[in-house]
Design a protein around this motif. Structure first.
Motif, PDB file in Angstrom:
ATOM      1  N   ALA A   9     -39.682 -13.513 -20.167  1.00 27.48           N
ATOM      2  CA  ALA A   9     -39.008 -12.901 -18.724  1.00 27.48           C
ATOM      3  C   ALA A   9     -37.625 -12.520 -18.606  1.00 27.48           C
ATOM      4  O   ALA A   9     -37.474 -11.975 -18.126  1.00 27.48           O
ATOM      5  CB  ALA A   9     -38.472 -14.850 -18.051  1.00 27.48           C
ATOM      6  N   TRP A  10     -38.140 -11.759 -19.897  1.00 31.13           N
ATOM      7  CA  TRP A  10     -37.008 -10.833 -19.976  1.00 31.13           C
ATOM      8  C   TRP A  10     -37.970  -9.003 -20.170  1.00 31.13           C
ATOM      9  O   TRP A  10     -38.892  -8.906 -21.333  1.00 31.13           O
ATOM     10  CB  TRP A  10     -35.694 -10.633 -21.568  1.00 31.13           C
ATOM     11  N   THR A  11     -37.287  -7.796 -19.301  1.00 23.88           N
ATOM     12  CA  THR A  11     -38.009  -6.550 -19.041  1.00 23.88           C
ATOM     13  C   THR A  11     -36.974  -6.127 -19.975  1.00 23.88           C
ATOM     14  O   THR A  11     -35.967  -6.009 -20.200  1.00 23.88           O
ATOM     15  CB  THR A  11     -38.390  -6.382 -18.155  1.00 23.88           C
ATOM     16  N   ASP A  12     -37.863  -4.463 -20.282  1.00 24.33           N
ATOM     17  CA  ASP A  12     -37.317  -3.545 -21.374  1.00 24.33           C
ATOM     18  C   ASP A  12     -36.470  -3.164 -20.367  1.00 24.33           C
ATOM     19  O   ASP A  12     -35.476  -1.770 -20.780  1.00 24.33           O
ATOM     20  CB  ASP A  12     -38.389  -2.506 -21.189  1.00 24.33           C
ATOM     21  N   GLU A  13     -35.855  -2.668 -18.914  1.00 27.02           N
ATOM     22  CA  GLU A  13     -35.815  -2.792 -18.038  1.00 27.02           C
ATOM     23  C   GLU A  13     -34.487  -3.218 -18.132  1.00 27.02           C
ATOM     24  O   GLU A  13     -33.213  -2.578 -17.813  1.00 27.02           O
ATOM     25  CB  GLU A  13     -36.303  -2.204 -16.149  1.00 27.02           C
ATOM     26  N   ALA A  14     -34.230  -4.855 -18.285  1.00 27.35           N
ATOM     27  CA  ALA A  14     -33.303  -5.367 -18.154  1.00 27.35           C
ATOM     28  C   ALA A  14     -32.373  -5.416 -19.398  1.00 27.35           C
ATOM     29  O   ALA A  14     -31.221  -5.366 -19.196  1.00 27.35           O
ATOM     30  CB  ALA A  14     -33.795  -6.803 -18.006  1.00 27.35           C
ATOM     31  N   GLU A  15     -32.888  -5.636 -19.966  1.00 29.45           N
ATOM     32  CA  GLU A  15     -32.876  -4.802 -21.880  1.00 29.45           C
ATOM     33  C   GLU A  15     -31.416  -3.266 -21.682  1.00 29.45           C
ATOM     34  O   GLU A  15     -30.621  -3.039 -21.993  1.00 29.45           O
ATOM     35  CB  GLU A  15     -33.086  -4.565 -23.386  1.00 29.45           C
ATOM     36  N   GLU A  16     -32.382  -2.492 -20.726  1.00 27.36           N
ATOM     37  CA  GLU A  16     -31.638  -0.836 -20.865  1.00 27.36           C
ATOM     38  C   GLU A  16     -30.822  -1.147 -19.882  1.00 27.36           C
ATOM     39  O   GLU A  16     -29.663  -0.726 -20.253  1.00 27.36           O
ATOM     40  CB  GLU A  16     -32.286  -0.096 -20.302  1.00 27.36           C
ATOM     41  N   ARG A  17     -30.699  -1.905 -19.083  1.00 28.18           N
ATOM     42  CA  ARG A  17     -29.376  -1.869 -18.092  1.00 28.18           C
ATOM     43  C   ARG A  17     -28.259  -3.015 -18.997  1.00 28.18           C
ATOM     44  O   ARG A  17     -26.693  -1.906 -18.688  1.00 28.18           O
ATOM     45  CB  ARG A  17     -30.172  -2.566 -16.634  1.00 28.18           C
ATOM     46  N   ASN A  18     -28.630  -3.942 -19.465  1.00 23.34           N
ATOM     47  CA  ASN A  18     -27.781  -4.537 -20.278  1.00 23.34           C
ATOM     48  C   ASN A  18     -27.392  -4.330 -20.948  1.00 23.34           C
ATOM     49  O   ASN A  18     -25.572  -4.360 -21.140  1.00 23.34           O
ATOM     50  CB  ASN A  18     -27.965  -5.781 -20.174  1.00 23.34           C
ATOM     51  N   GLN A  19     -27.322  -2.895 -21.747  1.00 22.05           N
ATOM     52  CA  GLN A  19     -26.760  -2.902 -22.864  1.00 22.05           C
ATOM     53  C   GLN A  19     -25.980  -1.564 -22.314  1.00 22.05           C
ATOM     54  O   GLN A  19     -24.775  -1.203 -22.759  1.00 22.05           O
ATOM     55  CB  GLN A  19     -28.039  -1.197 -24.013  1.00 22.05           C
ATOM     56  N   ALA A  20     -26.572  -0.878 -21.209  1.00 18.08           N
ATOM     57  CA  ALA A  20     -25.639  -0.039 -20.290  1.00 18.08           C
ATOM     58  C   ALA A  20     -24.555  -0.721 -20.414  1.00 18.08           C
ATOM     59  O   ALA A  20     -23.189   0.136 -19.840  1.00 18.08           O
ATOM     60  CB  ALA A  20     -26.452   0.739 -19.103  1.00 18.08           C
ATOM     61  N   LEU A  21     -24.428  -2.073 -19.653  1.00 17.43           N
ATOM     62  CA  LEU A  21     -23.430  -2.817 -19.066  1.00 17.43           C
ATOM     63  C   LEU A  21     -22.260  -2.861 -19.741  1.00 17.43           C
ATOM     64  O   LEU A  21     -21.166  -3.433 -20.018  1.00 17.43           O
ATOM     65  CB  LEU A  21     -23.632  -3.647 -18.094  1.00 17.43           C
ATOM     66  N   ILE A  22     -23.084  -3.522 -21.500  1.00 17.83           N
ATOM     67  CA  ILE A  22     -21.960  -4.159 -22.311  1.00 17.83           C
ATOM     68  C   ILE A  22     -21.286  -2.436 -22.589  1.00 17.83           C
ATOM     69  O   ILE A  22     -20.304  -2.649 -22.984  1.00 17.83           O
ATOM     70  CB  ILE A  22     -23.023  -4.750 -23.663  1.00 17.83           C
ATOM     71  N   ALA A  23     -21.910  -1.230 -22.721  1.00 20.22           N
ATOM     72  CA  ALA A  23     -20.754  -0.274 -23.146  1.00 20.22           C
ATOM     73  C   ALA A  23     -19.977   0.220 -22.004  1.00 20.22           C
ATOM     74  O   ALA A  23     -18.556   0.337 -22.299  1.00 20.22           O
ATOM     75  CB  ALA A  23     -21.753   0.749 -22.821  1.00 20.22           C
ATOM     76  N   TYR A  24     -19.779  -0.277 -20.428  1.00 24.91           N
ATOM     77  CA  TYR A  24     -19.593   0.183 -19.585  1.00 24.91           C
ATOM     78  C   TYR A  24     -18.158  -0.617 -20.066  1.00 24.91           C
ATOM     79  O   TYR A  24     -16.930  -0.070 -19.027  1.00 24.91           O
ATOM     80  CB  TYR A  24     -20.504  -0.092 -18.405  1.00 24.91           C
ATOM     81  N   GLY A  25     -18.512  -2.285 -19.956  1.00 27.05           N
ATOM     82  CA  GLY A  25     -17.228  -2.980 -20.633  1.00 27.05           C
ATOM     83  C   GLY A  25     -16.670  -2.871 -21.251  1.00 27.05           C
ATOM     84  O   GLY A  25     -15.414  -2.980 -21.130  1.00 27.05           O
ATOM     85  N   GLU A  26     -16.914  -1.949 -22.619  1.00 23.92           N
ATOM     86  CA  GLU A  26     -16.011  -1.430 -23.773  1.00 23.92           C
ATOM     87  C   GLU A  26     -15.286  -0.560 -23.461  1.00 23.92           C
ATOM     88  O   GLU A  26     -14.094  -0.415 -23.462  1.00 23.92           O
ATOM     89  CB  GLU A  26     -17.521  -1.070 -25.051  1.00 23.92           C
ATOM     90  N   ARG A  27     -15.938   0.698 -22.872  1.00 22.61           N
ATOM     91  CA  ARG A  27     -15.438   1.240 -22.145  1.00 22.61           C
ATOM     92  C   ARG A  27     -14.128   1.432 -21.464  1.00 22.61           C
ATOM     93  O   ARG A  27     -12.622   1.456 -21.189  1.00 22.61           O
ATOM     94  CB  ARG A  27     -15.933   2.801 -21.249  1.00 22.61           C
ATOM     95  N   MET A  28     -14.175   0.364 -20.368  1.00 23.22           N
ATOM     96  CA  MET A  28     -13.348  -0.684 -19.507  1.00 23.22           C
ATOM     97  C   MET A  28     -12.172  -0.811 -20.154  1.00 23.22           C
ATOM     98  O   MET A  28     -10.440  -0.491 -20.228  1.00 23.22           O
ATOM     99  CB  MET A  28     -13.752  -1.434 -18.253  1.00 23.22           C
ATOM    100  N   ARG A  29     -12.054  -1.732 -21.158  1.00 20.59           N
ATOM    101  CA  ARG A  29     -11.460  -2.582 -21.951  1.00 20.59           C
ATOM    102  C   ARG A  29     -10.652  -1.702 -23.015  1.00 20.59           C
ATOM    103  O   ARG A  29      -9.200  -1.751 -22.984  1.00 20.59           O
ATOM    104  CB  ARG A  29     -11.918  -3.528 -22.632  1.00 20.59           C
ATOM    105  N   GLU A  30     -11.221  -0.256 -23.202  1.00 18.31           N
ATOM    106  CA  GLU A  30     -10.615   0.215 -23.905  1.00 18.31           C
ATOM    107  C   GLU A  30      -9.610   1.826 -23.124  1.00 18.31           C
ATOM    108  O   GLU A  30      -8.438   1.976 -24.152  1.00 18.31           O
ATOM    109  CB  GLU A  30     -11.622   1.504 -24.707  1.00 18.31           C
ATOM    110  N   GLU A  31      -9.799   1.946 -21.600  1.00 17.11           N
ATOM    111  CA  GLU A  31      -9.383   2.506 -21.075  1.00 17.11           C
ATOM    112  C   GLU A  31      -8.231   1.418 -20.523  1.00 17.11           C
ATOM    113  O   GLU A  31      -7.086   2.129 -19.765  1.00 17.11           O
ATOM    114  CB  GLU A  31      -9.961   3.485 -20.165  1.00 17.11           C
ATOM    115  N   TRP A  32      -8.199   0.372 -20.461  1.00 15.77           N
ATOM    116  CA  TRP A  32      -7.102  -1.267 -19.463  1.00 15.77           C
ATOM    117  C   TRP A  32      -5.470  -0.314 -19.934  1.00 15.77           C
ATOM    118  O   TRP A  32      -4.513  -0.197 -19.503  1.00 15.77           O
ATOM    119  CB  TRP A  32      -7.368  -2.192 -19.504  1.00 15.77           C
ATOM    120  N   PRO A  33      -5.620  -0.276 -21.358  1.00 21.68           N
ATOM    121  CA  PRO A  33      -3.782   0.095 -22.074  1.00 21.68           C
ATOM    122  C   PRO A  33      -3.537   1.361 -22.114  1.00 21.68           C
ATOM    123  O   PRO A  33      -2.773   1.724 -21.470  1.00 21.68           O
ATOM    124  CB  PRO A  33      -4.031  -0.493 -23.750  1.00 21.68           C
ATOM    125  N   LYS A  34      -4.502   2.229 -22.160  1.00 22.05           N
ATOM    126  CA  LYS A  34      -4.312   3.640 -20.985  1.00 22.05           C
ATOM    127  C   LYS A  34      -3.426   3.925 -19.639  1.00 22.05           C
ATOM    128  O   LYS A  34      -2.413   4.519 -19.630  1.00 22.05           O
ATOM    129  CB  LYS A  34      -4.766   4.636 -21.933  1.00 22.05           C
TER     130      LYS A  34
END
Length: 377
Positions: free
Chosen positions: A325-350
């Motif tokens: 029940a997990w597609t390549d499209e879901a995995e691609e978006r999941n990884q993009a969201l994980i990277a986006y979250g990492e960027r937000m947490r890096e930028e928050w202190p700045k």
């Protein structure tokens, strides 16, 4: 209604105060559903609680485990036990998205963007109820009426913002009334507010229906311009029909908001704990699927399986992969969201170092993200 009332009564002893919780071993790997869990959600009179209680009680009985449910009317109140390791998971409104993005109540020095994940994402219908004597038939009729401002609950407040956008109205066109989420039925009955917003099968709404005549505001899914305005404010919402709710005759349908009310956790919760939670929710589904009006949507066929604004937990991904029940499209978006979250947490202190703390931190953070972080399409 009778089934729901019995369920709530039988599970009332399972609700405990936050002060009684112990710190949980969230990183502990397990080989089966954990022997002890604490989950958080909305109050006992809501359908959101009833769904979670039905599932957790079934799993507890089947696995000889214990799941305790903590309740709170506020977004921060539902997520704080997770961050403090007093609960493993929460069934939330949109605060799982707001926490991930560090927005609204989470645009605060104590919070900022949180590393949260979706565990299991069943959809549920929500809508706006009024008394039949208010003259309100559609959202456009809310002009000049008393509309709730929900205390410390940005998810529900966002839905009121969205319905005003649908109606072509602003908060200047209505009379704002401060009220807590769980206080809405009583406030509507007393005439303190003219409309409320909840999941449509909440027991408190059936109790309200027994005291006063109620009806649901009608949303038109074919009015593409108004629906687009609503989704601009609440992008995860679809307009769809529901039946069998409080205030409805047998066979009567109305249109409301359809969106996921997920079980979520922090990424730090062990993959195996999340995996076995997802597995238990699916394997024991036949025993609880008829417990409430919406638990039929808790199986793998009906849950949301494409990440929207928050990534799925690795433990859930593992289970969905095993079930095909997990597609390549879901995995691609999941990884993009994980990277986006990492960027937000890096930028928050700045961001916070230069923020005007006397100003609107939420709006400043949105502007900072627009300038410094590439969004996920």
């Amino acid at each position: 209604m009778t089934k729901l009332t019995r369920l709530l009564a039988s599970l009332s002893a399972g609700v405990m105060l936050l002060s009684g919780c112990a710190t949980l071993e969230l990183n502990e790997e397990v080989s089966a559903f954990p022997e002890f869990n604490a989950w958080t959600t909305y109050g006992t009179g809501t359908a959101t609680y009833a769904d979670l209680a039905a599932a957790s009680n079934t799993i507890s009985n089947a696995t000889d485990s214990q799941v305790r449910i903590l309740t709170s009317d506020t977004a921060v109140g539902r997520l704080s036990p997770l961050r403090n390791k007093q609960a493993t998971m929460a069934r939330t409104g949109d605060e799982y998205m707001f926490a991930f993005n560090g927005e609204h109540d989470f645009a605060h020095p104590d919070w900022g963007p949180q590393n949260v994940r979706v565990v299991w994402a069943p959809p549920a219908p929500h809508s706006l109820m009024t008394r039949t004597n208010t003259g309100i038939e559609t959202p456009m009729d809310l002009k000049g009426k008393k509309v709730p401002v929900i205390t410390a609950n940005p998810s529900v407040q966002n839905k009121f913002d969205a319905v005003l956008a649908y109606a072509g109205l602003t908060w200047d066109d209505v009379i704002p009334v401060n009220v807590a989420y769980s206080e809405q039925p009583g406030a509507l009955q007393a005439g303190q507010i003219d409309v409320l917003f909840q999941q449509v099968y909440g027991s408190s709404l059936f109790e309200l229906e027994s005291a006063v005549d109620t009806q649901w505001l009608e949303l038109d899914p074919e009015d593409t311009e108004r629906v687009a305005a609503l989704q601009e404010v609440a992008p995860a919402v679809e307009i769809g029909s529901f039946t069998g709710a409080a205030g409805q005759e047998e066979g009567e349908e109305a249109n409301g908001y359809i969106y996921a009310i997920p079980l979520m956790s922090y990424d730090s919760v062990a993959d195996s704990q999340v995996y076995h939670t997802a597995k238990a929710l699916q394997e024991h589904y036949p025993q609880y699927k008829d417990a409430t009006a919406t638990t039929e949507d808790w199986d793998i066929e009906h849950i949301v399986k494409m990440p929207v604004e928050v990534p799925f937990h690795d433990g859930t991904v593992q289970y969905l992969e095993e079930m095909g029940a997990w597609t390549d499209e879901a995995e691609e978006r999941n990884q993009a969201l994980i990277a986006y979250g990492e960027r937000m947490r890096e930028e928050w202190p700045k961001f916070y170092e230069q923020a005007d703390l006397d100003g609107d931190i939420h709006e400043q953070w949105i502007a900072w993200k627009d300038q410094h972080i590439e969004p996920v399409d």
